[in-house]
Scaffold this active site. Structure first.
Site, mmCIF file in Angstrom:
data_model
loop_
_atom_site.group_PDB
_atom_site.id
_atom_site.type_symbol
_atom_site.label_atom_id
_atom_site.label_comp_id
_atom_site.label_asym_id
_atom_site.label_seq_id
_atom_site.Cartn_x
_atom_site.Cartn_y
_atom_site.Cartn_z
ATOM 1 N N HIS A 124 0.805 -1.223 0.000
ATOM 2 C CA HIS A 124 0.000 0.000 0.000
ATOM 3 C C HIS A 124 0.840 1.276 0.000
ATOM 4 C CE1 HIS A 124 0.859 0.740 4.306
ATOM 5 N NE2 HIS A 124 0.841 -0.581 4.402
ATOM 6 N N ASP A 125 0.375 2.252 -0.746
ATOM 7 C CA ASP A 125 0.907 3.622 -0.734
ATOM 8 C C ASP A 125 2.328 3.737 -1.289
ATOM 9 O OD1 ASP A 125 -1.384 4.995 0.782
ATOM 10 O OD2 ASP A 125 -0.817 3.414 2.184
ATOM 11 N N GLY A 142 4.972 -1.181 2.823
ATOM 12 C CA GLY A 142 4.167 0.005 2.606
ATOM 13 C C GLY A 142 4.980 1.281 2.554
#
Length: 276
Positions: A124-125, A142
């Site tokens: 994520h991200d 992440g």
């Protein structure tokens, strides 16, 4: 590229999914409402594309890849977030890329012309640049930032919040828990700088004089007799006009949330093994 979009009768494309011209959706694929597939995208078979995902034109996605799964982040509250994949990427078997977190950046971004080999993972991200290669089972935690023209060897694992400068190279099974300077080459568990990615620079057309300047600057930056912070002013004075050295200095001075990956003390300030 074929002009017509084809959907295998055993695939599920939900109403509300957007498909460009010449898209091919193979058997047992599932494209959720809110997903977008650009022109010429091919999903081979058994591919899942979740809502909030944009797959850029010309990408080829192999079997069992899952794009846009929810973030593995306990801070995520279930809100809408996105994964944006650039053009002409090769996404091989079992690759996973997650959406962003709704309490953070909210988007995972992957650049153009990426080559993501079997079972690679982007969390994520993350922000991944253009022309990035992640070999089999290479993994990003992440919020990792990866520059352009980076290569991560098979089984390499990158700690969350880490930055990897453009043209960097990580050897197979490297465990990366600190930022890697642009053009750096790292290996090992924990990864340490082993010199510069000279072969990568040559392949990218970096001038010989620039490579020479960066090698001298590298030795000065990581001179173990003083701290990196103490070495930087002299490097700027001698080599600050070199664009390639300036890239490295700007990366170091920007600082992130992780420490810097540095050479092992026993190897001195520079290694002869700098031809990755």
């Amino acid at each position: 590229m074929q002009s017509q979009t084809t959907i295998h009768p055993m695939a599920l494309v939900e109403p509300g999914a957007e498909l460009g011209v010449g898209v091919a959706v193979g058997p047992f694929c599932h494209v959720e409402a809110g997903a977008r597939l650009g022109d010429g995208v091919e999903l081979v078979s058994h591919v899942v594309v979740h809502r909030g995902v944009t797959v850029g034109e010309g990408c080829k996605v192999s079997s069992m890849a899952v794009l846009g799964g929810p973030p593995q982040n306990t801070k995520h509250k279930g809100g809408p977030t996105t994964l944006v994949i650039g053009k002409n990427c090769t996404i091989r078997e079992g690759v996973t890329m997650h959406r962003g977190t709704d309490t953070s950046r909210g988007e995972t971004t992957v650049g153009d012309n990426g080559n993501f080999l079997a079972y690679a993972h982007i969390a994520h991200d993350c922000i991944v640049g253009d022309n990035v290669t992640m070999a089999n089972v290479a993994t990003l935690g992440g919020h990792v930032e990866v520059g352009n023209n980076v290569t991560l060897g098979g089984l390499a694992a990158v700690h969350q919040m880490t930055r990897i400068g453009h043209h960097a190279f990580a050897g197979g099974a490297a465990i990366i828990d600190g930022d890697i300077i642009p053009y750096g080459m790292v290996m090992g568990n924990r990864a340490r700088l082993r010199g510069l990615n000279v072969i990568g620079m040559k392949r990218s057309g970096v001038a010989r004089a620039e490579i020479f300047a960066l090698r001298k600057a590298y030795r000065m930056i990581f001179d173990p007799s003083r701290s990196v912070a103490e070495n930087i002013p002299e490097v700027e004075r001698q080599f600050g006009q070199s664009p390639i050295v300036r890239d490295v200095l700007d990366f170091i001075q920007a600082r992130g949330k992780r420490h810097f990956t540095v050479p092992p003390l026993r190897a001195g300030a520079d290694s002869d093994d700098d031809d990755g």
